[in-house]
Write a protein that holds these residues in place. Sequence first.
Motif, mmCIF file in Angstrom:
data_model
loop_
_atom_site.group_PDB
_atom_site.id
_atom_site.type_symbol
_atom_site.label_atom_id
_atom_site.label_comp_id
_atom_site.label_asym_id
_atom_site.label_seq_id
_atom_site.Cartn_x
_atom_site.Cartn_y
_atom_site.Cartn_z
ATOM 1 N N ALA A 178 0.687 -1.160 0.408
ATOM 2 C CA ALA A 178 -0.140 0.629 -0.366
ATOM 3 C C ALA A 178 0.495 1.047 -0.298
ATOM 4 C CB ALA A 178 -0.771 -0.473 1.378
ATOM 5 N N THR A 179 1.670 1.299 0.442
ATOM 6 C CA THR A 179 2.980 2.461 0.548
ATOM 7 C C THR A 179 3.310 2.574 -1.303
ATOM 8 O OG1 THR A 179 4.003 1.478 2.082
ATOM 9 C CG2 THR A 179 5.034 3.030 1.753
ATOM 10 N N VAL A 180 3.354 1.896 -1.552
ATOM 11 C CA VAL A 180 3.914 1.705 -2.866
ATOM 12 C C VAL A 180 2.110 2.533 -3.594
ATOM 13 C CG1 VAL A 180 4.520 0.758 -5.368
ATOM 14 C CG2 VAL A 180 6.027 0.566 -2.698
ATOM 15 N N VAL A 181 1.365 1.635 -3.798
ATOM 16 C CA VAL A 181 0.450 1.809 -5.097
ATOM 17 C C VAL A 181 -0.670 3.334 -4.017
ATOM 18 C CG1 VAL A 181 -0.157 -0.564 -6.032
ATOM 19 C CG2 VAL A 181 -1.657 -0.301 -3.658
ATOM 20 N N VAL A 182 -0.690 2.831 -2.803
ATOM 21 C CA VAL A 182 -1.695 4.032 -2.328
ATOM 22 C C VAL A 182 -0.838 5.931 -2.548
ATOM 23 C CG1 VAL A 182 -3.513 4.886 -0.372
ATOM 24 C CG2 VAL A 182 -2.657 2.109 -1.573
ATOM 25 N N ASP A 183 0.024 5.229 -1.796
ATOM 26 C CA ASP A 183 1.081 6.632 -1.127
ATOM 27 C C ASP A 183 2.039 7.432 -2.221
ATOM 28 O OD1 ASP A 183 -0.091 6.362 1.017
ATOM 29 O OD2 ASP A 183 1.252 4.630 3.040
ATOM 30 N N GLY A 184 2.377 6.307 -2.902
ATOM 31 C CA GLY A 184 2.976 6.343 -4.127
ATOM 32 C C GLY A 184 4.353 6.599 -4.186
ATOM 33 N N ALA A 185 4.947 6.437 -2.451
ATOM 34 C CA ALA A 185 5.843 5.879 -3.027
ATOM 35 C C ALA A 185 6.921 4.983 -4.078
ATOM 36 C CB ALA A 185 6.925 5.463 -1.179
ATOM 37 N N SER A 186 8.692 5.350 -3.960
ATOM 38 C CA SER A 186 8.743 4.584 -5.515
ATOM 39 C C SER A 186 9.255 3.305 -4.604
ATOM 40 C CB SER A 186 10.447 5.525 -5.933
ATOM 41 O OG SER A 186 11.229 5.119 -4.668
ATOM 42 N N PHE A 187 9.438 2.232 -5.574
ATOM 43 C CA PHE A 187 9.627 0.885 -5.036
ATOM 44 C C PHE A 187 11.682 0.790 -4.278
ATOM 45 C CE2 PHE A 187 7.599 -0.288 -9.491
ATOM 46 C CZ PHE A 187 6.672 -1.159 -8.113
ATOM 47 N N ALA A 188 12.514 1.686 -4.799
ATOM 48 C CA ALA A 188 13.420 1.969 -4.526
ATOM 49 C C ALA A 188 13.330 2.164 -2.577
ATOM 50 C CB ALA A 188 14.503 2.788 -5.488
ATOM 51 N N ASP A 189 12.701 3.347 -2.408
ATOM 52 C CA ASP A 189 12.575 3.949 -1.238
ATOM 53 C C ASP A 189 12.140 3.035 -0.146
ATOM 54 O OD1 ASP A 189 13.805 6.315 -2.673
ATOM 55 O OD2 ASP A 189 11.561 7.475 -2.518
ATOM 56 N N VAL A 190 10.471 1.983 -0.528
ATOM 57 C CA VAL A 190 10.433 0.980 0.130
ATOM 58 C C VAL A 190 10.960 0.719 0.452
ATOM 59 C CG1 VAL A 190 7.870 -0.125 0.403
ATOM 60 C CG2 VAL A 190 7.793 2.122 -0.348
ATOM 61 N N ALA A 191 11.736 -0.352 -0.679
ATOM 62 C CA ALA A 191 12.444 -1.791 -0.349
ATOM 63 C C ALA A 191 14.316 -0.256 0.805
ATOM 64 C CB ALA A 191 13.079 -1.826 -1.520
#
Lengths: 243, 481
Positions: B248-261
């Motif tokens: 959800a951090t990626v698809v809802v909040d729009g964070a990048s894969f790189a940052d979330v990882a």
Amino acid sequence: MAAEAVQFDGVAKAFAGIAVLDGVNLSFPAGLTTAVVGESGSGKTTLLQLINGVVQPDAGQVRVFGEAVPRQAVERFRRRIGYAVQGAGLFPHLTNRQNVVLLARLEGWAEEAIGARYAELLDEMELPEEVSGRYPHQLSGGQQQRVGLCRALMLKPGLLLLDEPFSAVDPITRVGIYERFEFVQRHEGVSTVLVTHDMREAVHLGDRLVILRAGRVVRSGTTDEVVNAPGDAYVEQLVNQQL
Amino acid sequence: MALLFSAAAGHADEPIRIASKNSNESYLLSEIAAQLLESKGFAVERRFGLGGTLIAFDALVAGEIDLYMEYTGTLSQAILKLGHDATREAMNQRLKGDGLRLLRPFGFNNTYAIAVRQEQAQALGLARIGDLAGHPALKLVFSHEFLEREDGWPGLKQTYGLPFNATGIEHALAYQAIAEGALDVTDAYSTDGELLRYDLVLLEDDRRFFPRYLAAPMVRVDVGAEVIEALETLGGTLDDAAAQALNATVVVDGASFADVAADFLAERGVASETGGDDLWRSLAANTAQHLKLTLTALAAAVVAGLSLSLLVFRWAVAARSAVYLCGLLQTVPSIALLALMIPLFGIGATPAVVALFLYSLLPVVRNTVTALTTIDPTLLRVADAMGLSRREQIRHVYLPLSMPSVLAGIRTAAVINIGTATLAAFIGAGGLGDPIVTGLALNDVSLILQGAVPAAMLAIATELAFEGVERVVVPGHLRAK
């Protein structure tokens, strides 16, 4: 140089079993203009194509300045023969100058030699220098025809083949071109074979006439001889038409 | 000796090629693996967004990639045909022959699930999958893969006795469609972040039809023991709730894969570099790659197309055959043509360039052959009588007179290429298709536009460039009006 520019000995040619030329014996003297007159289907275009090797005879032999027309490596042979055609056939993507000097370029002439010969031809054909950078479609029909003659003469050929080159030009313009052509032909001393269906043109330009009908030579001789003594009903009819 | 070399191949000098399928969770897990390995000093090459399970698996078997993220249920049923509840040991036994291994799962179970809108579930009293049977008016639309798989719709329909005819939809589009009411029931993955975003609920699988889908790295064993050891540390790090929150951090909040990882790894004491996910830099890199794919294919098509045309144009039958043959190639759908290239050329840029090359042939060959065979016969007679050799006639008469038509053909091929090359991302070739494929996986319109807009601009720039070229090489009166 042989006294004969072109010599036909017993030449026959058939397409798909139909004889187009049959038993033709002719000589075209060097330095003169010989006009070959005939209707469409008389075989006059085939006769021209036999001279530059586009068509090969079924029987007999054609010689140009004593040399048999080759079957292979015809390019070198054809470059010694100028060629002009009805409607001029100028390449539309080249300027008029590029059209004229194309063969000289391919032959590796030096730029000065090309420039000098080109200037000479423009002068002889009474073409203004402005035509050089223009494309063929920007010229009148008469001017295109003159450019076409320049192109045919560029390499100073010993023989010139003209395939009805003046017939698409209007009669008034034509007279000017006739005059230019006759001047250049004598000045350059080029032997000429002119193929035409127009007896008036043939008589005007030809030193000699050859009358073709259905693949056979019905009369040949100097223009005076033929006009004064047709010796054949068909020839007489042709002669009377043009008078 | 060869074995020794390939066993050492994974180390330092050659990058570890990490792939992902085109779902956002696959991207994220693969990115985590990539950053983890980078932090251990391995060079990594990312080949994310491969277009489906079989493409990814085949690429792994062929040695085109070194690892990607697979799910236990998919592996045991769709790939190995081992049935419902095969153990990891049983699966690894089977994978051994191909030199592959499924490593420790992350821990969460991302199983298939059946999703409906929250308000509709309340209105109709839907709680279990079996409840659907009482509402035959509902519109069921599933992803294409789910529709076909044994462990998908056919089995589900039978197990629950559901009286519906379902149709197919691209998975990435299904969420938006169900949120807007265009459909009522669709398949989802139980850890999808979109479930939170679109206010969807999952129906209970009370008959335990769906198997467990535990995500785990699947690797080639020859990638090396150190890599495998590092990846094994990811085992058991994510439960269901954590995985859904991360997605959800990626698809809802729009964070990048790189940052979330990077954040995920940082919490576990791994400092990784995100490599700066700069928009303009990735745009430039994607555009450069896109141009490389299209220009390489186009150049090859021009050389091959012109040569072929010059070879055949004098013989009517050969000329027509050549045009028909190239036309035949054009009728193969582009995504299918790309897929057909994989067994021959693997994945990446090579199969994409070959496919684009084949697509470019028709416009080049058709226009060239047509132009060469319709030149004014008087000009050809003159060229012949002047004593121009065959070669000189081609160079000074045929080609220049055909130029306007040939250029138009190349121009058409170039524009087709730019469009078709966006699909090359499905087989790991990169380019402007990359943000489009990722955007589809994330249902992220702005990401899709990051690929689509530059692609459209490239197409327009190409048109303009060709007009310029035409102005230079074709005299005005011969140009097409």
